[in-house]
Design an enzyme around this catalytic site. Structure first.
Site, short mmCIF file in Angstrom:
data_model
loop_
_atom_site.label_atom_id
_atom_site.label_comp_id
_atom_site.label_asym_id
_atom_site.label_seq_id
_atom_site.Cartn_x
_atom_site.Cartn_y
_atom_site.Cartn_z
N TYR A 95 0.80 -1.23 0.00
CA TYR A 95 0.00 0.00 0.00
C TYR A 95 0.84 1.28 0.00
CZ TYR A 95 -4.35 -2.54 0.19
OH TYR A 95 -5.41 -3.34 -0.15
N GLU A 137 -8.71 -7.03 4.61
CA GLU A 137 -7.96 -8.13 4.00
C GLU A 137 -7.26 -8.96 5.06
OE1 GLU A 137 -5.62 -5.92 1.19
OE2 GLU A 137 -7.44 -5.25 0.16
N PHE A 394 -16.49 -10.53 -14.25
CA PHE A 394 -15.14 -11.04 -14.50
C PHE A 394 -14.18 -9.87 -14.68
CE2 PHE A 394 -17.37 -14.81 -16.64
CZ PHE A 394 -17.31 -15.56 -15.49
#
Length: 400
Positions: A95, A137, A394
């Site tokens: 990050y 996450e 997708f």
């Protein structure tokens, strides 16, 4: 925490962002890969070539700026992106690198507008957003590592079966090389697959929907071979170079699009290889002896490209199942064209208006974005509540 001044300054830059458009993110990615080429092992380079990823990133940055004083509006977007990040094994140390190049991009493209005050505000805003993603996450990584059969990072799997499902789609059954159990997943989720194709300088990570029900022992993905003029580096590599007995690296199941268990009729709508997560849901519903009505609606080019056709017929004996298929061309098979559940042309829900559970059903869509936009519009016109329509896109994140 962001101050009111930070929020005000970030929102004041929205016209600048919109006037620059995806040129900002195209410049960002060029800068990122020039200075940190090692990140090419993580990013989908095909999406860079098609322009899909820069557009998706720009939309995300613009949405963040517009909702910076109401981050709750971004919850579903954050969840979807966080799941996708974990399938690429994005880590907290990535990050600061991304943040640095984002700020430098703004400085280079708008030197007159990128004042010290704007730099401070955007730096603070990025830090808040990065913190949100790192926390979510981290929670996903922790849960998957600690659940039964779970793991974190890459785990080696061996191809134990390779089966042709249709003219373009092949299934790969993946068994853990260590012989241990594997974590369960929600039908509709995907696996991150990491391979090193010949002639490619960098490793490639792609996401493929799981196409079978969870069993604790192995996974199945079903992959479409792409045409030569369409990016399909990994998909075609799997078809041509990965055989039974070969090993590949796999990241744990991820994805916020999945079947939501409740007592309601289910409508599974797909086109092309978008059938794969629907097949996973259908297999799970059959295994659980689901008692409510199920509708399985699929569109594809031809009979030859119809994956899982025979399997759906078998499952119709176990479920209260109606299945309909729309082929672009059925002229080549008179026998098939005479069946009442086979149709030609574009999918049309009006013909099923009296059978579909308009008010109480849950609708799941997967396929090319134009197809899903077309299908969703029909459902809305029939009166289906938008909250009952769930979809999977997708590639780079996009909204219908």
């Amino acid at each position: 925490m962001l101050s009111e001044l930070h929020i005000s300054i970030v929102k004041s830059t929205i016209p600048l962002l919109e006037s620059a458009g995806s040129h900002i993110t195209e410049h960002f990615y060029q800068r990122l890969f020039n200075h940190n080429p090692e990140l090419k092992h993580i990013f989908n380079l095909s999406h860079q070539q098609t322009g899909g990823q820069p557009v998706a990133l720009f939309n995300a940055v613009a949405a963040y700026a517009k909702n910076i004083d109401n981050l709750g509006a971004l919850t579903s977007t954050v969840e979807r992106i966080a799941h996708k990040h974990t399938s690429f094994n994005i880590q907290p140390e990535h990050y600061p690198i991304v943040g640095h190049h984002l700020l430098e991009t703004l400085r280079e493209l708008a030197p007159d507008d990128f004042t010290p005050e704007v730099e401070e505000a955007w730096g603070a805003a990025y830090a808040v957003l990065a913190g949100i993603f790192i926390e979510r996450e981290g929670a996903l990584y922790h849960k998957r590592a600690n659940d039964n059969g779970g793991w974190q990072g890459a785990r080696q799997f061996t191809v134990s079966e390779k089966k042709t499902e249709s003219a373009l789609v092949t299934s790969f059954v993946l068994s853990p090389t260590d012989g241990q159990t594997v974590i369960d997943f929600e039908p509709g989720q995907y696996l991150g697959i990491c391979v090193a194709p010949d002639q490619q300088q960098y490793r490639e990570i792609r996401q493929y929907s799981l196409s079978d029900k969870p069993n604790g022992k192995q996974y199945r993905i079903s992959v479409k071979r792409e045409a030569l003029n369409i990016p399909g580096v990994v998909s075609n590599y799997l078809h041509d170079h990965i055989h039974i007995g070969d090993s590949i690296d796999v990241y744990p199941p991820a994805g916020d699009f999945h079947y939501k268990e409740r007592e309601a009729p289910v409508v599974l709508i797909s086109a092309g290889v978008g059938v794969t997560p629907m097949q996973s849901m259908l297999e799970m519903l059959a295994a659980n002896a689901f008692s409510n009505p199920v509708f399985y609606l699929h569109a594809c080019e031809s009979v030859e490209q119809h994956s899982f056709n025979q399997r759906v017929e078998e499952l119709s004996l176990q479920l209260d199942l109606q299945h309909h298929t729309w082929y672009r061309d059925i002229a080549q098979s008179n026998q098939v064209s005479e069946l009442s559940n086979i149709h030609q042309g574009f999918m049309n829900f009006a013909t099923l208006r009296n059978q579909l559970p308009i008010e109480h059903g849950d609708y799941y869509l997967c396929g090319p974005v134009p197809f899903m936009q077309f299908a969703q519009q029909q459902l809305l016109e029939l009166g289906v509540d938008t909250q009952r329509i769930h979809y999977e896109v997708f590639g780079p994140h996009a909204s219908l």
